[in-house]
Design a protein around this motif. Structure first.
Motif, PDB file in Angstrom:
ATOM      1  N   UNK A 261      54.874  36.527  49.950  1.00  0.00           N
ATOM      2  CA  UNK A 261      55.890  37.180  50.769  1.00  0.00           C
ATOM      3  C   UNK A 261      56.285  38.559  50.305  1.00  0.00           C
ATOM      4  N   UNK A 262      55.862  38.973  49.109  1.00  0.00           N
ATOM      5  CA  UNK A 262      56.245  40.289  48.589  1.00  0.00           C
ATOM      6  C   UNK A 262      55.220  41.371  48.905  1.00  0.00           C
ATOM      7  N   UNK A 263      54.087  41.021  49.497  1.00  0.00           N
ATOM      8  CA  UNK A 263      53.028  41.988  49.758  1.00  0.00           C
ATOM      9  C   UNK A 263      53.529  43.139  50.619  1.00  0.00           C
ATOM     10  N   UNK A 264      53.327  44.369  50.141  1.00  0.00           N
ATOM     11  CA  UNK A 264      53.723  45.562  50.876  1.00  0.00           C
ATOM     12  C   UNK A 264      55.176  45.940  50.744  1.00  0.00           C
ATOM     13  N   UNK A 265      55.987  45.081  50.148  1.00  0.00           N
ATOM     14  CA  UNK A 265      57.432  45.340  50.034  1.00  0.00           C
ATOM     15  C   UNK A 265      57.750  46.149  48.772  1.00  0.00           C
ATOM     16  N   UNK A 266      58.714  47.027  48.880  1.00  0.00           N
ATOM     17  CA  UNK A 266      59.185  47.772  47.708  1.00  0.00           C
ATOM     18  C   UNK A 266      60.039  46.837  46.866  1.00  0.00           C
ATOM     19  N   UNK A 267      59.786  46.855  45.560  1.00  0.00           N
ATOM     20  CA  UNK A 267      60.529  45.987  44.643  1.00  0.00           C
ATOM     21  C   UNK A 267      61.600  46.781  43.908  1.00  0.00           C
ATOM     22  N   UNK A 268      62.657  46.090  43.551  1.00  0.00           N
ATOM     23  CA  UNK A 268      63.732  46.713  42.779  1.00  0.00           C
ATOM     24  C   UNK A 268      63.304  46.837  41.325  1.00  0.00           C
ATOM     25  N   UNK A 269      64.159  47.440  40.509  1.00  0.00           N
ATOM     26  CA  UNK A 269      63.873  47.571  39.081  1.00  0.00           C
ATOM     27  C   UNK A 269      63.728  46.211  38.411  1.00  0.00           C
ATOM     28  N   UNK A 270      64.337  45.177  39.011  1.00  0.00           N
ATOM     29  CA  UNK A 270      64.222  43.820  38.472  1.00  0.00           C
ATOM     30  C   UNK A 270      63.112  43.029  39.147  1.00  0.00           C
ATOM     31  N   UNK A 271      62.227  43.747  39.894  1.00  0.00           N
ATOM     32  CA  UNK A 271      61.041  43.157  40.538  1.00  0.00           C
ATOM     33  C   UNK A 271      61.380  42.228  41.699  1.00  0.00           C
ATOM     34  N   UNK A 272      62.511  42.442  42.345  1.00  0.00           N
ATOM     35  CA  UNK A 272      62.882  41.655  43.519  1.00  0.00           C
ATOM     36  C   UNK A 272      62.658  42.488  44.788  1.00  0.00           C
TER      37      UNK A 272
END
Length: 530
Positions: A220-231
């Protein structure tokens, strides 16, 4: 200029259009490029790799790290900002040798046999090595550096050499002795031979960024920008040089940055559209582009489509797109991705204006040109063109896209369009073919349906490469070795339909312009594909 948020969710953007601030709501895909075009003291590059700011760059001012600035304000993570690739083939223009901005000479010149020479006329590196290896070798050699290719070797990339000659990037010499005399050396490296030479002065320069926003690659994370905590940050997606690429050690291999940009763009687009399709593993895609595709499992097989007679007639009228809710639009996109568009009752005739028609309008009193697929009447624009009359008159009745794009920013022509009767460029329509010829007699047997995708799929090795583009099959075996974007992007789609990827990065007419036999190493048209 700003990402709009509701809590931790990105819900749109604030932007400036013609001097006015506007807001656009929806999911946001960031594809603003890297940061190698801004060498100022406060730039991303100055903060992350200050030692590189002394080098020239092949990126213009638009490559300024906007993605990092915008997304950093909503908590996006970044990594590998020091990972900036250098190219060894930045052209030193005779009329602007000290210019900070450089043009890139295609690696296809090296692929065709070009040699890199130092100030003494000696080869100092393997021209087929990665960009990083060649740049490192330059640091140990003596400048100035020259890229040299013989006239016989240049036959496979003659169109490129002609392009560079027209723009004063390359200069032609009668032979090695003439170049050696200009360089004030006794002789050139023995590997150069005795043929006439095409020569370009080159230097290392900033080329592309492998670091940037952190994005997801799986589930579900593919293509999504992650936060500094990788969320994952809800509603925010990113692609291309705006993101941090995995496998950074491969970044300097010719063609990999382009392949990655295409791949990440498709992943981000699918994710933003709500597609549940599982992306191909990037490692598998890169390996498949660097090895024989016959040894790699196909990403997926196209499902056969059928259309029942009368189905379209019985179907209820569909709601217009502008009246659909967000949920209905998402469902519509998923349906199109799964099943493709509905078949038309009759094949539509190709639309647009033919080049034969454009060629008729070749005088100052009746002047048309083609720019990026648009046919433009410039008759009333010639007297008031800021660059002078001759800059337009030289291309009347012709395709001026290459020259236009060398000196204008995207959107410049569109910004100046005027209605019929106005003083300025007038859009006449899109470049295209005329109506298809009708067979004598009108009826009879149907025309052959063309090659099958099964047949195309058999041609998937580097020694026998076919691809499909806009419904036609092309044999690109020879072109693969001289393709300006490198071997990898073509081999990633060997035996497949590459239309979606092709149109993302090429101007209309690029294939047609390079077709064999006019270009001996160009694509060979094998015919339509059913």
């Amino acid at each position: 200029t700003k990402l709009l948020t509701e809590g931790d969710k990105v819900v749109g953007v604030e932007c400036c259009v013609d001097g006015a601030t506007q807001t656009v709501n929806g999911s946001v895909v960031i594809a603003t490029g890297g940061f190698a075009g801004d060498l100022s003291p406060t730039s991303v590059l100055s903060k992350s790799a200050p030692q590189l700011t002394k080098l020239p760059t092949t990126s213009d001012e638009r490559s300024s790290g906007d993605a990092i600035a915008l997304c950093g304000k909503v908590g996006a993570g970044v990594e590998n900002l020091e990972a900036v690739e250098l190219t060894p083939l930045a052209a030193v223009m005779p009329n602007a040798p000290d210019s900070q901005f450089k043009l890139v000479v295609s690696d296809a010149i090296c692929g065709a046999g070009g040699k890199l020479l130092d100030a003494q006329g000696n080869r100092f590196t393997d021209e087929m090595a990665s960009s990083q290896v060649r740049v490192d070798a330059m640091k140990k050699a003596t400048a100035p550096y020259r890229l040299v290719i013989t006239e016989s070797q240049a036959a496979s990339v003659q169109w490129l050499c002609d392009f560079y000659m027209d723009r004063k990037v390359m200069k032609k010499y009668d032979g090695p002795a003439a170049l050696a005399k200009e360089m004030k050396v006794a002789a050139l490296d023995a590997s150069i031979g005795s043929d006439a030479l095409y020569v370009a002065m080159v230097t290392p320069a900033l080329y592309s960024c492998a670091g940037g926003l952190v994005t997801g690659w799986q589930d579900g994370a593919a293509g999504r920008v992650l936060s500094a905590s990788k969320q994952p940050i809800e509603g925010l997606f990113a692609a291309g040089e705006a993101t941090a690429a995995p496998f950074a050690k491969l970044w300097s291999v010719s063609g990999i940055p382009m392949l990655y940009s295409i791949y990440s763009g498709r992943i981000a687009g699918r994710a933003a559209a709500g597609s549940g399709k599982t992306p191909t593993d990037l490692r598998e895609l890169i390996i498949s582009s660097l090895t024989a595709p016959s040894k790699v499992v196909e990403e997926s097989e196209r499902a056969e489509q059928s259309n029942e007679a009368g189905k379209a007639d019985d179907a209820p009228a569909e709601k217009p797109l502008e009246e659909m809710t967000q949920e209905e639009l998402v469902a519509k996109v998923k349906d199109l991705m799964a099943n493709g568009p509905p078949a038309s009752a009759e094949p539509a005739a190709p639309s647009g204006i033919s080049m034969d028609e454009v060629k008729k309008h070749n005088t100052k009193e009746d002047a048309w040109i083609v720019v990026n697929g648009d046919v433009v009447d410039v008759t009333t624009w010639i007297p008031i063109h800021p660059g002078g009359e001759q800059a337009i008159v030289a291309y009347l009745g012709q395709d001026a896209s290459d020259e236009w794009n060398m000196i204008h920013k995207p959107g410049t022509m569109e910004k100046n369009f005027v209605p019929e009767g106005g003083k300025g460029p007038i859009l006449k329509g899109k470049l295209g073919g005329g109506a298809p010829a009708v067979a004598a007699g009108g009826g009879g047997a149907a025309a052959p349906s063309g090659l099958s995708m099964d047949e195309v799929a058999k041609h998937n090795t580097e020694s026998d490469v076919w691809v499909v583009l806009h419904g036609r099959a092309y044999d690109v075996t020879k072109w693969t070795q001289v393709h300006p974007g490198g071997v990898a992007p073509i081999m990633a789609f060997a035996g497949k339909d590459c239309t979606d990827e092709w149109v993302c990065i090429h101007k209309p007419g690029t294939v047609e312009k390079n077709l064999a036999p006019g270009n001996p190493s160009g694509p060979v048209d094998k015919g339509p594909v059913s």
